[in-house]
Design a protein around this motif. Structure first.
Motif, PDB file in Angstrom:
ATOM      1  N   LEU A  71       0.867  -1.178   0.000  1.00  0.00           N
ATOM      2  CA  LEU A  71       0.000   0.000   0.000  1.00  0.00           C
ATOM      3  C   LEU A  71       0.905   1.230   0.000  1.00  0.00           C
ATOM      4  O   LEU A  71       1.727   1.414   0.909  1.00  0.00           O
ATOM      5  N   VAL A  72       0.753   2.037  -1.028  1.00  0.00           N
ATOM      6  CA  VAL A  72       1.605   3.217  -1.193  1.00  0.00           C
ATOM      7  C   VAL A  72       0.716   4.436  -1.381  1.00  0.00           C
ATOM      8  O   VAL A  72      -0.198   4.427  -2.219  1.00  0.00           O
ATOM      9  N   LEU A  73       0.952   5.473  -0.602  1.00  0.00           N
ATOM     10  CA  LEU A  73       0.289   6.758  -0.830  1.00  0.00           C
ATOM     11  C   LEU A  73       1.176   7.626  -1.708  1.00  0.00           C
ATOM     12  O   LEU A  73       2.398   7.456  -1.754  1.00  0.00           O
ATOM     13  N   GLU A  74       0.543   8.561  -2.395  1.00  0.00           N
ATOM     14  CA  GLU A  74       1.305   9.486  -3.235  1.00  0.00           C
ATOM     15  C   GLU A  74       0.704  10.877  -3.101  1.00  0.00           C
ATOM     16  O   GLU A  74      -0.513  11.056  -3.225  1.00  0.00           O
ATOM     17  N   VAL A  75       1.542  11.858  -2.797  1.00  0.00           N
ATOM     18  CA  VAL A  75       1.102  13.250  -2.760  1.00  0.00           C
ATOM     19  C   VAL A  75       1.590  13.930  -4.033  1.00  0.00           C
ATOM     20  O   VAL A  75       2.745  13.768  -4.436  1.00  0.00           O
ATOM     21  N   CYS A  76       0.674  14.685  -4.661  1.00  0.00           N
ATOM     22  CA  CYS A  76       0.975  15.306  -5.950  1.00  0.00           C
ATOM     23  C   CYS A  76       0.794  16.813  -5.845  1.00  0.00           C
ATOM     24  O   CYS A  76      -0.167  17.304  -5.241  1.00  0.00           O
ATOM     25  N   LEU A  77       1.719  17.517  -6.462  1.00  0.00           N
ATOM     26  CA  LEU A  77       1.706  18.979  -6.466  1.00  0.00           C
ATOM     27  C   LEU A  77       2.152  19.426  -7.848  1.00  0.00           C
ATOM     28  O   LEU A  77       3.345  19.456  -8.153  1.00  0.00           O
ATOM     29  N   GLY A  78       1.177  19.741  -8.712  1.00  0.00           N
ATOM     30  CA  GLY A  78       1.521  20.077 -10.083  1.00  0.00           C
ATOM     31  C   GLY A  78       2.213  18.906 -10.745  1.00  0.00           C
ATOM     32  O   GLY A  78       1.720  17.777 -10.741  1.00  0.00           O
ATOM     33  N   ARG A  83       6.089   9.477  -3.566  1.00  0.00           N
ATOM     34  CA  ARG A  83       5.516   8.210  -3.121  1.00  0.00           C
ATOM     35  C   ARG A  83       5.860   7.980  -1.654  1.00  0.00           C
ATOM     36  O   ARG A  83       6.996   8.192  -1.227  1.00  0.00           O
ATOM     37  N   ILE A  84       4.853   7.513  -0.888  1.00  0.00           N
ATOM     38  CA  ILE A  84       5.031   7.297   0.545  1.00  0.00           C
ATOM     39  C   ILE A  84       4.602   5.875   0.878  1.00  0.00           C
ATOM     40  O   ILE A  84       3.397   5.582   0.980  1.00  0.00           O
ATOM     41  N   PRO A  85       5.530   4.948   1.030  1.00  0.00           N
ATOM     42  CA  PRO A  85       5.140   3.588   1.425  1.00  0.00           C
ATOM     43  C   PRO A  85       4.443   3.600   2.786  1.00  0.00           C
ATOM     44  O   PRO A  85       4.909   4.257   3.726  1.00  0.00           O
ATOM     45  N   VAL A  86       3.321   2.897   2.875  1.00  0.00           N
ATOM     46  CA  VAL A  86       2.606   2.795   4.146  1.00  0.00           C
ATOM     47  C   VAL A  86       3.228   1.655   4.937  1.00  0.00           C
ATOM     48  O   VAL A  86       3.232   0.500   4.493  1.00  0.00           O
ATOM     49  N   LEU A  87       3.761   1.978   6.103  1.00  0.00           N
ATOM     50  CA  LEU A  87       4.473   0.997   6.919  1.00  0.00           C
ATOM     51  C   LEU A  87       3.792   0.842   8.269  1.00  0.00           C
ATOM     52  O   LEU A  87       3.182   1.785   8.784  1.00  0.00           O
ATOM     53  N   PHE A  88       3.900  -0.362   8.806  1.00  0.00           N
ATOM     54  CA  PHE A  88       3.452  -0.562  10.175  1.00  0.00           C
ATOM     55  C   PHE A  88       4.448   0.098  11.124  1.00  0.00           C
ATOM     56  O   PHE A  88       5.633   0.253  10.811  1.00  0.00           O
ATOM     57  N   TYR A  89       3.947   0.498  12.281  1.00  0.00           N
ATOM     58  CA  TYR A  89       4.766   1.246  13.223  1.00  0.00           C
ATOM     59  C   TYR A  89       6.070   0.520  13.531  1.00  0.00           C
ATOM     60  O   TYR A  89       7.132   1.128  13.635  1.00  0.00           O
ATOM     61  N   GLU A  90       5.995  -0.816  13.632  1.00  0.00           N
ATOM     62  CA  GLU A  90       7.185  -1.585  13.975  1.00  0.00           C
ATOM     63  C   GLU A  90       8.245  -1.518  12.877  1.00  0.00           C
ATOM     64  O   GLU A  90       9.432  -1.745  13.121  1.00  0.00           O
TER      65      GLU A  90
END
Length: 696
Positions: A71-78, A83-90
């Motif tokens: 599961l990867v989030l991505e923030v876009c600006l223009g 890309r932001i990999p979703v990681l468990f706290y551990e």
């Protein structure tokens, strides 16, 4: 990954059976409280950089299989994205201030939902971001468009360049929707309430639109987005966009002539109306503004973007045309001032201070910075001024960026007054205290002024020189005679003006002095007009003695000459008949208008959406009748439109009043404004403001 099959879904109302992600919740109420952004937007997530915010993803079954999928989030600006990999706290490493993080904490993973905490780097750009989610395998990618969120500066976070440690300061300089603008003259300071309108619907969007229509953004979007992480850059972009001189800016300035094609600057009482007019008019400039309007709108935008800001008034602000820190003023032998100099002194000038660190200059320049949006001079090719460190102004670090020499002169130039006859200088005074006489801002949690003068100017008492300039106290070419001019009391419209001239003879010879004293009307930012009153005097003064001359100007002499917020320039010139020396003293002051009374039934604190009755009244305190008197009441967020009362003839001592019903549509501090106009002199208008506290 380059050859993977990608499918893009919108989760807004989708019924696609293949879409595992069914909905997403930005948790706006909870995030708004956590990020101190309550009220900035009703339906959009607004968060601050460097602090985690949470989102909830929901599905009809398991959202994704962590063992087989990512599961990867991505923030876009223009054209930029991260890309932001979703990681468990551990799985997370130690927190980093300079990278995006997306974390699932223990207990936040459920069969049909997952709570993810997202944290933007402390040096992230201020902007409207798009958020995407990707569920990826080695062969495929499902992409979901989650929505948008706004990211602001974070003065609550120590690592942010706009960090402000004290809560009371953040409450006043970031969250407060109400302010005061100090105006008038140093001898007669008046204050005008201002509604910053931070929480009015559409204001946040207008502030973001301002950034999108800046020349920097229109020239290179990605470069602009990248640089918006820096509050120094942001303040220069916003400052230039407040005026419209060389861009698609918000306000058009006008200082004289007719205002019939727009709104007279004195009639504005808040920023929201101005910002919303601009945003809804395809970026056509709003007419008209002057310094306090430019500054107040800038303060609104900076606070919305998360940069602590306050409105500051400099009384007797100099405009040094040639950069020599000297302002020259010219007078005739009868004391009449005439405007032949490129230099000028405004009775007051208003700018903004913004709080930020200055890593480009060093720690000594951190803190308050002057940012002035009134278009006067260009700064590196654009009509803006600053950010200019107040510490650099105080210490005259003239090489520091930006615009230090210009701002230094505004608060600390010397005034040289020259008496001219037949092209020759026949008298001279040097005043080192006139410029920057007072420097006021609203006190924290109070309507009282705070004088910032010593933060801008070195204390000259006992000094013989500052930065290479020889200092002379106010006086003449002869040290043996001192002339001072004083206004007795606070001049009020309809009352006489009392003047006291004090002459001190410090030599062993008696003197016979012949002189003139006169008064001229001027607007706060311009040279005086022709004199409307003058008097001649002759006085004999003994050695080592003091004498006083008292004069009175009746209200009949001045009231037909005054217009609106005009200033009176008063000067006395004395000539020694034996030595032929000439002496000058000058002063400028404003005249307080009559008061309008505003009384709210039950007190000044009202409840949201609860109707209250207000009685607004004006009593004619003048000795003459007022023809076609009109009393107007208005208040954004309290009244629909304007409420008006009219009377054909308002005799001395008579009253005109208007009863109105107010209902607050949103919480916070609101302003009721009442004006009284009449046909005797259409330019003389009494204005009064009343602060109303609205609780939910």
């Amino acid at each position: 990954m380059d050859n993977m099959q990608q499918t893009i879904y919108s989760i807004n109302g989708t019924t696609n059976g293949h879409c595992r992600l069914k909905s997403m919740n930005f948790e706006i109420p909870e995030n708004s409280i956590s990020h101190e952004t309550q009220g900035l937007s009703r339906n959009r997530l607004v968060v601050r950089r460097g602090k985690p915010f949470k989102v909830t993803l929901k599905s009809d079954s398991w959202l994704w299989n962590p063992c087989a999928e990512s599961l990867v989030l991505e923030v876009c600006l223009g054209g930029l994205s991260k890309r932001i990999p979703v990681l468990f706290y551990e799985e997370q490493s130690h927190p980093q201030l300079y990278d995006w993080k997306a974390t699932i904490y223990p207990g936040n993973m459920h069969p049909q939902s997952v709570i993810i905490h997202i944290c933007a780097p402390v040096q992230s750009s201020v902007a409207l971001y798009e958020l995407l989610a990707h569920i990826e395998t080695r062969r495929s990618r499902k992409t979901y468009v989650l929505g948008t969120f706004v990211l602001l500066c974070n003065p609550w976070l120590k690592g942010d360049p706009v960090y402000m440690p004290l809560d009371a300061h953040k409450e006043e300089y970031i969250k407060s929707d109400y302010g005061l603008v100090y105006m008038g003259s140093s001898l007669n300071v008046s204050k005008r309430p201002w509604s910053f309108g931070l929480y009015e619907p559409g204001v946040l969007e207008a502030c973001l639109k301002l950034l999108e229509f800046s020349p920097q953004h229109l020239t290179d979007k990605n470069k602009d987005y990248t640089l918006r992480a820096d509050p120094v850059y942001l303040s220069r972009v916003v400052c230039a966009m407040i005026n419209c001189n060389d861009d698609l800016g918000i306000l058009e300035g006008k200082w004289q002539g007719s205002y019939k094609n727009g709104v007279k600057p004195a009639d504005w009482s808040g920023s929201a109306d101005i910002l919303l007019r601009w945003a809804s008019s395809k970026c056509r400039p709003v007419r008209y503004g002057q310094c306090w309007v430019f500054a107040s709108v800038l303060c609104t935008v900076m606070r919305v973007l998360g940069i602590p800001s306050r409105v500051v008034t400099v009384f007797n602000a100099a405009h040094d045309g040639n950069g020599n820190m000297i302002i020259e003023e010219f007078y005739t032998r009868t004391g009449e001032k005439f405007g032949v100099s490129k230099d000028s002194i405004w009775n007051f000038h208003v700018w903004v201070e913004c709080w930020m660190r200055r890593p480009d200059l060093g720690a000594g320049c951190d803190g308050w910075q002057v940012v002035d949006p009134t278009p006067q001079e260009k700064s590196e090719g654009i009509f803006c001024c600053g950010p200019c460190p107040v510490a650099a102004i105080q210490h005259h670090w003239l090489d520091a960026r930006y615009d230090i020499p210009f701002v230094c002169a505004s608060v600390d130039a010397d005034v040289v007054r020259l008496i001219v006859h037949n092209g020759l200088v026949v008298g001279k005074t040097v005043d080192t205290e006139c410029v920057g006489k007072l420097i006021y801002t609203k006190s924290i949690g109070s309507d009282k002024p705070e004088n910032l003068k010593l933060t801008y100017k070195p204390d000259k008492r006992g000094n013989t020189s500052v930065c290479g300039r020889t200092l002379q106290h106010q006086g003449t070419m002869s040290p043996n005679l001192n002339v001072t001019l004083k206004i007795v009391g606070v001049p009020k419209l309809g009352e006489p003006i009392h003047i006291c001239v004090t002459i001190t003879n410090q030599c062993k010879n008696p003197r016979v002095l012949v002189g003139h004293i006169n008064a001229q009307v001027k607007e706060y930012d311009s040279s005086p007009c022709e004199a409307f009153w003058d008097a001649q005097t002759e006085v004999q003064i003994q050695p080592f003695s003091v004498t006083t001359l008292n004069h009175t100007i009746s209200h009949f002499k001045y009231q037909s000459f005054l217009a609106g917020d005009d200033i009176v320039n008063l000067a006395v010139v004395l000539k020694d008949m034996r030595t032929k020396e000439t002496f000058l003293a000058a002063e400028e002051f404003s005249i307080s208008p009559p008061q309008i009374t505003i009384q709210i039934e039950g007190g000044n604190s009202i409840q949201l959406k609860k109707q209250r009755t207000v009685l607004v009244s004006f009593t004619n305190c003048l000795s003459t009748a007022l023809y076609e008197a009109v009393l107007t009441v208005q208040g954004a967020g309290l009244l629909e439109g304007k409420q008006v009362a009219k009377i054909i003839l308002l005799q001395p001592g008579e009253k005109i009043e208007k009863k109105v019903s107010i209902t607050a549509t949103s919480p916070g501090t609101k302003l009721l404004m009442a004006t009284l106009s009449h046909s005797n002199n259409p330019n003389i208008i009494a204005r009064w403001y009343h602060k109303v506290s609205v609780t939910a």
